[in-house]
Design an enzyme around this catalytic site. Sequence first.
Site, PDB file in Angstrom:
ATOM      1  N   HIS A  18     -20.735 117.282 -32.467  1.00  0.00           N
ATOM      2  CA  HIS A  18     -20.715 118.656 -32.992  1.00  0.00           C
ATOM      3  C   HIS A  18     -21.047 119.646 -31.869  1.00  0.00           C
ATOM      4  O   HIS A  18     -20.407 120.677 -31.715  1.00  0.00           O
ATOM      5  CB  HIS A  18     -21.779 118.835 -34.093  1.00  0.00           C
ATOM      6  N   LYS A  42     -22.463 116.237 -51.663  1.00  0.00           N
ATOM      7  CA  LYS A  42     -23.150 115.122 -51.019  1.00  0.00           C
ATOM      8  C   LYS A  42     -24.664 115.305 -51.122  1.00  0.00           C
ATOM      9  O   LYS A  42     -25.159 116.430 -51.072  1.00  0.00           O
ATOM     10  CB  LYS A  42     -22.781 115.069 -49.531  1.00  0.00           C
ATOM     11  N   ARG A  91     -11.273 114.042 -34.545  1.00  0.00           N
ATOM     12  CA  ARG A  91     -11.612 112.953 -33.616  1.00  0.00           C
ATOM     13  C   ARG A  91     -10.472 111.959 -33.491  1.00  0.00           C
ATOM     14  O   ARG A  91     -10.087 111.564 -32.406  1.00  0.00           O
ATOM     15  CB  ARG A  91     -12.882 112.221 -34.092  1.00  0.00           C
ATOM     16  N   SER A 129     -21.870 111.857 -38.331  1.00  0.00           N
ATOM     17  CA  SER A 129     -23.229 111.985 -38.875  1.00  0.00           C
ATOM     18  C   SER A 129     -23.541 110.774 -39.750  1.00  0.00           C
ATOM     19  O   SER A 129     -24.663 110.261 -39.747  1.00  0.00           O
ATOM     20  CB  SER A 129     -23.350 113.253 -39.715  1.00  0.00           C
TER      21      SER A 129
HETATM   22  O1  PNS Z   1     -18.981 118.545 -42.377  1.00  0.00           O
HETATM   23  P1  PNS Z   1     -18.053 118.478 -43.540  1.00  0.00           P
HETATM   24  O2  PNS Z   1     -18.760 117.847 -44.723  1.00  0.00           O
HETATM   25  O3  PNS Z   1     -16.746 117.816 -43.223  1.00  0.00           O
HETATM   26  O4  PNS Z   1     -17.707 120.007 -43.946  1.00  0.00           O
HETATM   27  C1  PNS Z   1     -16.914 120.309 -45.055  1.00  0.00           C
HETATM   28  C2  PNS Z   1     -16.900 121.829 -45.325  1.00  0.00           C
HETATM   29  C3  PNS Z   1     -18.303 122.358 -45.499  1.00  0.00           C
HETATM   30  C4  PNS Z   1     -16.237 122.546 -44.169  1.00  0.00           C
HETATM   31  C5  PNS Z   1     -16.051 122.048 -46.626  1.00  0.00           C
HETATM   32  O5  PNS Z   1     -16.522 121.220 -47.636  1.00  0.00           O
HETATM   33  C6  PNS Z   1     -16.064 123.496 -47.123  1.00  0.00           C
HETATM   34  O6  PNS Z   1     -15.546 124.373 -46.479  1.00  0.00           O
HETATM   35  N1  PNS Z   1     -16.690 123.725 -48.290  1.00  0.00           N
HETATM   36  C7  PNS Z   1     -16.781 125.055 -48.892  1.00  0.00           C
HETATM   37  C8  PNS Z   1     -15.972 125.149 -50.177  1.00  0.00           C
HETATM   38  C9  PNS Z   1     -14.535 125.547 -49.910  1.00  0.00           C
HETATM   39  O7  PNS Z   1     -14.250 126.573 -49.298  1.00  0.00           O
HETATM   40  N2  PNS Z   1     -13.582 124.727 -50.375  1.00  0.00           N
HETATM   41  C10 PNS Z   1     -12.162 125.013 -50.261  1.00  0.00           C
HETATM   42  C11 PNS Z   1     -11.556 124.515 -48.969  1.00  0.00           C
HETATM   43  S1  PNS Z   1     -11.159 122.840 -49.069  1.00  0.00           S
END
Ligand code: PNS
Length: 164
Positions: A18, A42, A91, A129
Amino acid sequence: MKIRAVYPGTFDPVTNGHLDLVKRSAALFDKVIVAILKNSDKVPLFTLEERVEMLKEAVKGIENVTVATFGGLLVDYALRIRASVIVRGIRAVSDYEYELQMALMNRRLSSKVETVFMMPAEAYTYLSSRMVREVSALGGAVQGLVPAGVERRLKKKLSQSLKV
Ligand code: PNS
């Protein structure tokens, strides 16, 4: 025109992968906001406060980077903070499908925010992670994979869980 980018994620915990992306983004954009999702499905190992603290420690000294939290839709948050770019890391090919879905959904929700995919250094392409949490919970070494503050907190969590 100054470009603000948001780098969203769960960061449970932040890894050197990250951090690699944060540094690459900071070199490309005028301002980078690393944003931790507040209410994810989660169940995290670290509390939101712990994750904010670890990220703040990790990005200390990178002038144009700040740490924040957000709830609701990512694109709404991006528009609110005037970020026109969403940074996501890819990745391996396995990341691509989910990331593409998310990027296209976000584009549908707002055409004003563009997703930019970036690749971390090769050394971190296998790092996640989830793996860090698992290896650490089973007593494996994560030195060099996470910032020192994260390593320390992981050890503390492990010793707390062994006491139970
Ligand atoms: O580190 P992660 O868990 O891959 O991050 C995921 C994240 C936080 C980027 C994603 O879940 C997110 O943007 N959540 C906010 C809700 C949202 O906007 N959802 C619509 C887009 S799919």
